[in-house]
Design a protein around this motif. Structure first.
Motif, PDB file in Angstrom:
ATOM      1  N   GLU A 265      79.943  92.244  31.743  1.00 54.60           N
ATOM      2  CA  GLU A 265      79.110  93.321  32.265  1.00 54.60           C
ATOM      3  C   GLU A 265      78.084  92.781  33.263  1.00 54.60           C
ATOM      4  OE1 GLU A 265      77.342  97.027  32.933  1.00 54.60           O
ATOM      5  OE2 GLU A 265      79.311  96.425  32.156  1.00 54.60           O
ATOM      6  N   GLN A 269      77.526  93.808  37.162  1.00 51.66           N
ATOM      7  CA  GLN A 269      76.240  94.257  37.690  1.00 51.66           C
ATOM      8  C   GLN A 269      75.814  93.419  38.881  1.00 51.66           C
ATOM      9  OE1 GLN A 269      73.365  94.362  34.537  1.00 51.66           O
ATOM     10  NE2 GLN A 269      74.486  95.889  33.334  1.00 51.66           N
ATOM     11  N   GLU A 272      77.683  94.527  41.874  1.00 54.58           N
ATOM     12  CA  GLU A 272      77.187  95.831  42.333  1.00 54.58           C
ATOM     13  C   GLU A 272      75.852  95.683  43.067  1.00 54.58           C
ATOM     14  OE1 GLU A 272      75.968 100.209  40.444  1.00 54.58           O
ATOM     15  OE2 GLU A 272      76.865  98.647  39.182  1.00 54.58           O
ATOM     16  N   ARG A 273      74.975  94.809  42.566  1.00 53.74           N
ATOM     17  CA  ARG A 273      73.693  94.593  43.241  1.00 53.74           C
ATOM     18  C   ARG A 273      73.914  93.994  44.631  1.00 53.74           C
ATOM     19  NH1 ARG A 273      72.810  97.222  39.377  1.00 53.74           N
ATOM     20  NH2 ARG A 273      71.257  96.882  37.717  1.00 53.74           N
ATOM     21  N   CYS A 285      70.616  88.991  37.426  1.00 52.20           N
ATOM     22  CA  CYS A 285      71.838  89.179  36.623  1.00 52.20           C
ATOM     23  C   CYS A 285      72.575  87.858  36.441  1.00 52.20           C
ATOM     24  CB  CYS A 285      72.751  90.210  37.286  1.00 52.20           C
ATOM     25  SG  CYS A 285      72.129  91.904  37.233  1.00 52.20           S
TER      26      CYS A 285
END
Length: 445
Positions: A265, A269, A272-273, A285
């Motif tokens: 996960e 993330q 995505e950032r 992250c």
């Protein structure tokens, strides 16, 4: 079988109106027609037994039934059987059903033995002479259906016969339920409930197939009779240590699964950032991911050590082999030393345990101090490595955006990568570069 209605419709008798009128009627005295009485009683015992065992009366249990409202469950063409109270009275008299509170009481074993070996034959003889005097209103409450419990217990014994190691005979109640709740269920679609498991465990304990014990740190411990032994042995400290190791292995496996999911996960993330141009949050992250990986690595090492110990114990057949395999554990070593009557070594073991405790305390203090440093800084994390990983993600994202934004550049790059024509091939076109030849039709577009 998915429902009680489907089961009843599958019975040939249920489709015959004349037969069902006979089965739905009240029971006359047995002395009037013993054959008809027993035939009707046998029908309802079979139907109730199958329905309970397959959780068709109540989806939450395979072993118990509630007398109150039982007739309504067998409604047929707006009619209910009026003789089920007699059926339950007969089953209660023969101990085919036992009140749940009585069954699970502390005196349950003694009352069961007396009821089956002494009172049941006497009650049966009196019934043959005087008839049944039970009133339908006298049967109420929840009952354990003993034939259903016996069937589940036999399935559990058959499944457990596959056990190949002495450590497979000892487990917690939760591990017992996890192992048998689905495989021993008469209905594969409905696993055994926690109440079913407790009832079956009591049944097996009454018949000296298993022994049970309670530990505040572990809970209920269940031990099967070892086929190599003539009688069921009590639960020992060595058994408790084995259960502790098995429980710790189960806990570590669960933690590893959770940590791996968290790692995946955090990677998602971070990606995505990066796509959202949130560099600081992406870096955060990645730091969390590295910390999770360190914890995961430690958990994997601990799991590997415990599994190795279990493999050694499983391969040990004599007390000496068990001692050699368990010498890595202070508690198990203390048990073996006591069993062999050693004295000097016992003192050395106690001092070794004291040193282990002090070393553990120091490791805990160091772990806490290291954790506090990691909360306020980047101890143990290579920032350059994180920056390189972040730059790699940024470069991948920029390359993806460049390809999406400039399809012409992609075509030009592909054309320029083509090999030049051979000198032996005549050139008839006007002198121009490949880029010019491509850009002319593109501009026309």
């Amino acid at each position: 079988m998915k429902s009680l209605a489907l089961y009843l419709e599958s019975l040939p008798q249920w489709k015959n109106d004349m037969k069902m009128q006979h089965y739905f009627a009240s029971f006359p005295p047995r002395s009037v027609n013993p054959h008809a009485y027993d035939e009707r009683l046998g029908f309802w015992k079979e139907v109730i037994g199958f329905a309970v065992a397959n959780a068709l009366l109540d989806s939450a249990t395979h072993t118990t039934l509630t007398a109150d409202g039982l007739s309504r469950k067998f409604n047929r063409k707006n009619c209910e059987p009026i003789g089920l109270a007699t059926v339950l009275s007969e089953m209660k008299a023969s101990k085919e059903i036992v009140e749940l509170s009585e069954y699970m009481s502390e005196a349950g074993v003694l009352s069961w033995v007396i009821g089956n070996l002494v009172l049941a034959p006497l009650r049966w003889g009196v019934t043959q002479v005087l008839g049944t005097k039970s009133s339908p209103r006298e049967v109420s409450g929840r009952f354990v259906l003993m034939p259903a419990v016996a069937g589940i217990a036999e399935r559990i014994r058959s499944i457990h016969s596959e056990a190949s190691s002495s450590t497979d005979h000892i487990m917690t109640l939760e591990q017992f339920g996890s192992r048998f709740s689905s495989r021993a269920s008469p209905n594969s679609e409905v696993p055994l409930s926690g109440e079913d498991i407790s009832i079956v465990v009591r049944y097996l304990e009454q018949r000296m197939i298993i022994s049970t014990d309670y530990s505040e740190s572990i809970g209920v411990i269940v031990k099967f009779k070892n086929p190599k032994h003539q009688k069921l042995l009590p639960i020992t400290d060595l058994d408790r240590n084995i259960v502790t190791i098995k429980t710790t292995i189960d806990t570590l496996n669960q933690q590893i699964i959770q940590l791996e999911s968290k790692e995946t996960e955090l990677t998602r993330q971070a990606q995505e950032r990066v796509r959202n141009h949130q560099r600081v949050r992406a870096l955060f992250c990645l730091k969390q991911k590295k910390a999770i990986q360190e914890v995961l690595h430690r958990r994997m090492e601990s799991l590997n050590s415990l599994v190795s110990i279990m493999l050694k114990i499983q391969g040990a057949e004599t007390d000496a082999e068990i001692f050699a395999a368990y010498s890595v554990g202070a508690d198990a070593l203390k048990t073996v030393l006591n069993q062999n009557g050693l004295t000097v070594e016992r003192v050395d073991d106690t001092m070794g345990k004291l040193r282990d405790v002090l070393a553990s305390e120091q490791e805990i203090e160091e772990a806490i101090r290291s954790g506090q440093e990691s909360l306020h800084g980047t101890s143990g994390i290579d920032d350059d490595e994180l920056e390189r990983e972040l730059d790699q993600l940024l470069n991948q994202e920029q390359a993806t955006e460049a390809r999406r934004a400039s399809p012409q550049s992609h075509l030009l790059h592909a054309l320029e990568s083509l090999p030049a024509p051979s000198a032996s091939v005549p050139v008839t076109e006007a002198p121009s570069s490949k880029r010019d030849r491509l850009e002319m039709p593109l501009e026309a577009m």
